[in-house]
Write an enzyme that holds these catalytic residues in place. Structure first.
Site, mmCIF file in Angstrom:
data_model
loop_
_atom_site.group_PDB
_atom_site.id
_atom_site.type_symbol
_atom_site.label_atom_id
_atom_site.label_comp_id
_atom_site.label_asym_id
_atom_site.label_seq_id
_atom_site.Cartn_x
_atom_site.Cartn_y
_atom_site.Cartn_z
ATOM 1 N N PRO A 746 44.177 -54.131 11.214
ATOM 2 C CG PRO A 746 44.280 -55.994 12.863
ATOM 3 C CD PRO A 746 45.148 -55.620 11.377
ATOM 4 N NE ARG A 748 37.012 -50.438 16.810
ATOM 5 C CZ ARG A 748 36.859 -48.584 17.224
ATOM 6 N NH1 ARG A 748 36.273 -48.593 18.243
ATOM 7 N NH2 ARG A 748 36.258 -48.461 16.428
ATOM 8 C CE1 TYR A 788 32.776 -41.786 15.143
ATOM 9 C CE2 TYR A 788 34.091 -42.664 16.906
ATOM 10 C CZ TYR A 788 33.978 -41.859 15.868
ATOM 11 O OH TYR A 788 35.545 -41.425 14.789
ATOM 12 C CB CYS A 815 31.689 -24.756 27.969
ATOM 13 S SG CYS A 815 32.801 -24.276 29.109
#
Ligand code: LLP
Length: 864
Positions: A746, A748, A788, A815
């Site tokens: 893992p 995240r 996302y 921008c």
């Protein structure tokens, strides 16, 4: 003996798998049964197999076919004998069905064959076992109870069709059956205990009513007996205004008409099998959903009474896994028979369509992937056929978001403003059901939850309890959070002052909390089914964070030679077997580097083996396989399935075996990683099972690596991934395959919630309907929202205790119109210089940032 007029005193009490699995469950069942008897009713208790047993029986069949049935069989025997001990009843009660199971398993192992008829016999043992134990327990509690074999009570209708269908998805008549009542009279005055899911055909053979068939059995018993009501006892309080696991603000529905309930059940609420409702409606038998945890709680009542109620939206549902097929017919304008041609084409491909919308030149339909077992091959075949007379276009990964309720057509003007949530969405189709029970928008799948949540808030937010709406899921569960997945308070709420000071020193800035990272690692280390954890370095490679992680003793998963070098640089003497290299499409030099260092190496393509066999000769390697179904928060992070570039698919396993043999490498581990930010706890056990099966081809395999992807909370109110369930599901696989070590990697989960991005307000602007709040960090610092559509909670840290009084769209100085960190967020009105905090940005935040527009890279700080 009871007289005939007592027949209407029958009541069906149905208990699903999770409601028969502990002694406490059976104590509740005994209490409910006593109460019903005291009300003058005669209970027929219909039960499922113990939770997980049906899966184990499926597994038994699969294992018997390769001659390895013994471990699973031993598991099943031990499970039921130990449950007999827990209940304090004689183990001998289950001896006969267990012996029968053993005999059938031996038979399957010898013949290496299983017919649908035999499969039905194996699967039926789950219910036969659970009910024998339960009935004995009730008796021992002093309750007159009679165990009856459902196969002697209900017969399946004669069915045509495949053997598969006849034995595994049979159906039963649901007409009143005086014979059944008479047969049950023999059971005396107490309760009858019998099985769901099973019945017998005219030849007296065992047949199944399909998965979820226990609900159907309950309806069959209820209608045949003309029962006064049918109670479905389960582990949730009832039906809700939305899927409460995704939208915790969802409210309990107290009353529903049959049709509305049917609509909600078909849209994916798993509480009640949709096929249960129609027969009960026909006999006007009320259905009551009851909650095992609180037997006194009234739950949802589904009956004819509610049908007359006024027009209103009762639920928001989101059904995922939908494919849209749009067919243009420019050249065949007004051609007679076009619709018939189109539908015939779907029929020939065995596909049933759900929604249909048509114009003079276009017809668009949706297909439910799961119900149609839709795979890319069948889509290709369909499209090829359709091309004969139109121009088809397929959009996959869609979802249907629906307003469900009665007479929606007549209240469109009321729901109109709520529909504004669709303003920014691509809507592939809008459909208003002919029965006026739903209004459905088809949108991209990853938008389904946010849209449903917003719609729900607009239509139900702020409504008090009334005759229709009960408490919210949150209210029901928050006062007593389940120990398995307690809600955690974000750490930064207690450290606001320190964070403000840090932002005043330097802004923008990423700040991580050491204690949060340690706690996440400890939670993972507490999982008993996992042997080794490798932190996925790509999520966050801040050296201070890596150091903390190293101290916790776990390993590192790297995807580039540069990540390996960083770990070596940070921890010069590190045991190189604490590193796992899992690259994708990297060149030869990076493999050479990993082998030179001595890390574990995972291969995810045949090419390196075939083109550079010398590199792998004599080496131990891992191989990354593709289990076929990607998961996660966005299609860009789905890393399995035909559309992803990762892993070796099953159809290349023969070639893989050959390439491995030729190269002289030893495959010691199998690997799969199906996606990122996944909340379904069964994901990793499914991957483990897939890998375990694949391991049959590679005798040297001793490790299964299930990848990363463990989900974190993205929005307040969302519930955390239930790690205990992940552990439990993996433990079940482990019991069957004790020879493998289980690894995970893992990223995240370990760092996401530990991190916040601090940014200071530079200015504000009103334009059109928007109130823009400009900060000094944009998509250069955090690209996830732009890339996302990811949601990160944003708070005005400088005014944490003030009342929210504006709706702000938080933007950066880049921008690009996509430079938005958060769209329409409610907060106390920001002033220039205020510090805004963007939460849960510890993973894939700073590592994906850039110097676009020549903005400096954002610095990082670890709070200890
Ligand atoms: N193992 C492999 C082979 C991976 O490719 C990944 C992530 C992981 C483990 C760790 O996955 P995690 O536990 O962190 O979900 N940038 C995206 C996430 C991309 C993940 C890529 N691979 C995002 O911001 O959501």
């Amino acid at each position: 003996m009871m007289s005939e007029c007592h027949c209407s005193n029958w009541i069906i009490l149905k208990f699903g798998g999770t409601s028969v699995t502990s002694r406490a469950c059976w104590e509740t069942i005994a209490g409910v049964a006593r109460q019903r008897l005291a009300e003058g009713l005669r209970p027929v208790i219909v039960c499922s197999a113990l939770a997980g047993v049906s899966d184990q029986l499926e597994c038994l069949i699969a294992e018997a076919l390769v001659g390895r049935q013994e471990p699973v069989l031993a598991q099943l025997i031990e499970r039921h004998l130990s449950f007999a001990r827990e209940l304090g009843v004689e183990e001998s009660i289950v001896q006969e069905p267990l012996d029968a199971l053993g005999r059938i398993a031996q038979g399957m192992a010898l013949t290496r064959e299983v017919s649908p008829k035999l499969k039905a016999q194996v699967m039926s043992q789950g219910e036969l076992l659970s009910t024998r134990l339960g009935a004995a327990f009730l008796k021992q509690q002093g309750l007159a109870s009679d165990w009856r074999d459902a196969r002697e009570l209900i017969g399946a209708s004669e069915m045509v069709g495949s053997e598969q269908r006849r034995y595994l998805a049979a159906s039963c008549a649901t007409d009143t059956d005086e014979g059944l009542a008479a047969a049950l009279e023999g059971s005396g005055e107490g309760v009858v205990v019998t099985q769901g899911f099973i019945a017998a055909n005219a030849q007296g053979e065992t047949v199944l009513l399909g998965r979820g068939g226990s609900d159907i059995s309950a309806a069959v018993f209820a209608t045949k007996l003309g029962a006064t009501r049918c109670e479905i006892w389960t582990d949730v309080p009832g039906l809700f205004t939305a899927d409460p696991r995704r939208i915790p603000q969802a409210r309990l529905l107290l009353h529903l008409g049959y049709d509305e309930a049917q609509e909600i059940a078909s849209f994916g609420a798993k509480v009640l099998h949709p096929k249960t409702i129609a027969p009960l409606k026909r006999h006007d038998i009320p259905i009551v959903i009851r909650w095992m945890e609180r037997p006194d709680f009234s739950g949802t009542v589904i009956s004819a009474d509610a049908t007359a109620s006024e027009a209103q939206v009762k639920a928001i549902s989101a059904k995922r896994g939908i494919t849209v097929v749009s067919m243009e017919t420019v050249e065949m304008w007004h051609q007679v028979g076009f619709l018939a041609q189109v539908f015939d084409c779907f029929r020939q491909h065995g596909l049933s369509v759900d929604l249909v919308s048509s114009s003079e030149t276009n017809i668009t339909v949706t297909i439910d992937n799961l119900a149609n077992a839709l795979d890319p091959e069948s889509v290709r075949a369909l499209v090829a056929d359709l091309k004969r007379f139109c121009q088809p276009r397929v959009v996959d990964n869609c979802a249907m978001v629906s307003l469900v309720g009665r007479h929606i057509r007549s209240i469109l003007h009321e729901v109109g403003p709520a529909l504004a949530v669709f303003a920014e969405q691509r809507i592939y189709m809008l459909s208003q059901a002919a029965n006026d029970l739903n209004l459905t928008c088809v949108v991209d799948e990853d938008q389904a939850t946010p849209l449903a949540a917003e719609l729900h808030a607009k239509l139900f937010g702020g409504r008090g309890e009334d005759g229709l709406l009960g408490p919210s899921w949150q209210e029901l569960f928050e006062p007593c959070p389940k120990p398995a997945a307690p809600m955690r308070q974000a750490w930064w709420r207690h450290r606001a002052d320190e964070l403000i000071a840090l932002a005043h020193q330097e802004s923008p800035r990423y700040v991580y909390d050491a204690a949060d990272i340690s706690a996440a690692i400890e939670r993972l280390q507490g999982l008993r089914s996992i042997d080794r954890i490798f932190y996925s370095v790509k999520a966050n490679n801040c050296p201070d964070v890596l150091e903390l992680i190293e101290q916790k003793g776990i390993g590192f998963e790297c995807v580039s030679a540069a990540e390996i070098d960083l770990i070596i640089e940070c921890f010069p003497g590190i045991d190189v077997r604490r590193m796992l290299f899992t690259p994708n499409f990297v060149g030869r030099a990076e493999y050479e580097r990993a082998f030179a260092i001595g890390t574990w190496v995972t291969l995810d393509n045949l090419y390196p083996l075939e083109a550079w066999p010398d590199l792998f000769r004599g080496r131990d390697i891992f191989v990354r396989l593709d289990p076929g179904k990607g998961r996660g928060h966005h299609e860009y992070v789905h890393t399995a399935g035909t559309k992803s570039k990762f892993g070796i698919p099953p159809m290349q396993f023969d070639a893989l075996e050959e390439a491995v043999r030729r190269s002289g490498a030893h495959v010691v581990g199998l690997h799969a990683h199906v996606g990122s930010n996944i909340h379904e706890p069964e994901t990793w056990s499914e991957v483990a099972l897939f890998l375990a099966h694949a391991a049959e081809r590679f005798p040297d395999v001793s490790v299964l690596d299930m990848g990363g992807g463990l989900g974190v909370i993205e929005q307040s109110g969302q519930s955390a991934l239930d790690l205990a369930k992940v552990d439990e599901a993996l433990a079940a696989v482990r019991r069957v395959y004790p020879r493998f070590a289980f690894w995970v990697e893992p990223g995240r989960y370990i760092v996401a919630e530990s991190g916040v991005l601090l940014a200071r307000v530079t200015q504000t602007k009103h334009k059109g309907e928007q109130f823009y709040v400009g900060v000094d960090a944009g998509m250069n610092a955090l690209i996830r929202p732009a890339l996302y559509g990811a949601h990160h909670e944003i708070v005005n840290l400088s005014r944490l205790n003030e009342t929210p009084n504006c709706v702000a769209t938080v933007v950066g100085p880049i921008c690009e119109s996509g430079d938005i960190l958060g769209y329409e967020r409610t907060m106390p009105t920001p002033q220039e210089g205020d510090v805004l905090l963007v939460a849960a940005t510890g993973a894939y935040g700073r590592v994906m940032s850039s110097t676009y527009n020549r903005r400096a890279l954002v610095s990082e700080y670890l709070l200890t």
